[in-house]
Write a protein that holds these residues in place. Structure first.
Motif: not given
Length: 291
Positions: A215-221, A223-234
């Motif tokens: 759960d914590r890892l998903v949250q961190i990842r 946030n990382r994708l949001d910072g890169l403006n990347a898609s979450r569909a993966s």
């Protein structure tokens, strides 16, 4: 908000702001770390820090005292020079401001125990000695062997190799350890590509597995994708895929007998401290076996 003096009538629901003046004749790193550690022990207390580094002349000390007068508060210092220290103490006395020699209790206790004279050399802990250059070399090593870079045989030069799935604080932990003079490298576990097998042949370094709750890892990842403006569909942030990834990693660590540290609720500093303890235990066992 106007800074206020700490209340003496009991705890308050509102945050208490106060000025703290950190006066150092060196870089101020030691003093800053001590001040943060102490103020963190008080709930609802927020320091407004004024940092004065490399204060080494009477004129510089005069300017410090002028700023202290403009923002009354607590003065913490690590001044070594006797005349400058006296100037600061006299100035604070005139201003009716508390001043504290942050290292005085420890220095006094060690002096009495060792029976040794005190050094008056400013910035002695930052000397360009062997330890300093060892830290620089360790930092270079960490950067050159970050995220699986470098050949496997080069990792024999490491003190510790961190292994874990993506976003388990491997890189910042290696950098922190490097500042302690410890040569640290890190190798990521990439689903379908890398499971750490190449590390099993290492003989010199301690290999440590880092884990984190799914759960914590998903949250961190995320946030990382949001910072890169990347898609979450993966699968990178899919709960089921992440859970499977972390379970496989833990099983791989246990199968190889590597010590495991769960970083879910640990800061980088706490993770590094746990690794340093593991290294210390390993060296102690090695020394004992050679007797």
């Amino acid at each position: 908000m106007t800074p206020a003096r700490p209340s003496r009538t009991g705890p308050s629901r509102l945050a208490t702001y106060f000025h703290v003046h950190l006066v150092s004749d060196s870089t101020g790193e030691t003093l800053n770390a001590m001040a943060k550690a102490v103020t963190a022990r008080f709930d609802g207390v927020i320091p407004i820090e004024h940092i004065y580094a490399l204060v080494r002349s009477p004129k510089q000390m005069e300017r410090v005292l002028e700023e202290v007068a403009d923002a009354p508060g607590v003065v913490l210092h690590t001044i070594v020079d006797r005349e400058l220290r006296q100037q600061l103490e006299d100035g604070c006395r005139r201003l009716d401001m508390p001043q504290i020699g942050a290292l005085d209790p420890l220095v006094g206790a060690l002096s009495r125990y060792l029976g040794a004279a005190l050094s008056t050399r400013v910035g002695a802990q930052h000397a360009l000695d062997h330890e300093y250059f060892n830290r620089i070399a360790a930092l270079d090593f960490a950067m050159a062997h970050d995220d699986g870079q470098g050949a496997t045989d080069e990792l024999e030069g490491a003190d510790v190799v961190l292994c874990g799935v993506s976003r388990t604080s491997k890189t910042p932990t290696c950098i922190y350890l490097a500042h302690r003079g410890i040569r640290a490298a890190n190798v990521p576990l990439v689903p379908g590509q890398e499971d750490g097998e190449r590390l099993t042949a290492l003989r010199n370094p301690l290999v440590v597995g880092l884990t984190v709750s799914p759960d914590r890892l998903v949250q961190i990842r995320k946030n990382r994708l949001d910072g890169l403006n990347a898609s979450r569909a993966s699968s990178y942030v899919d709960h089921d895929a992440v859970r499977e990834e972390t379970v496989k990693a833990r099983r791989a660590f246990e199968r190889r007998g590597w010590p495991v540290i769960d970083v879910t609720r640990r800061s980088v500093e706490e993770t590094a401290a746990a690794i340093i303890n593991l290294l210390s235990e390993r060296r102690s066992r090695s020394l004992a076996s050679n007797w």
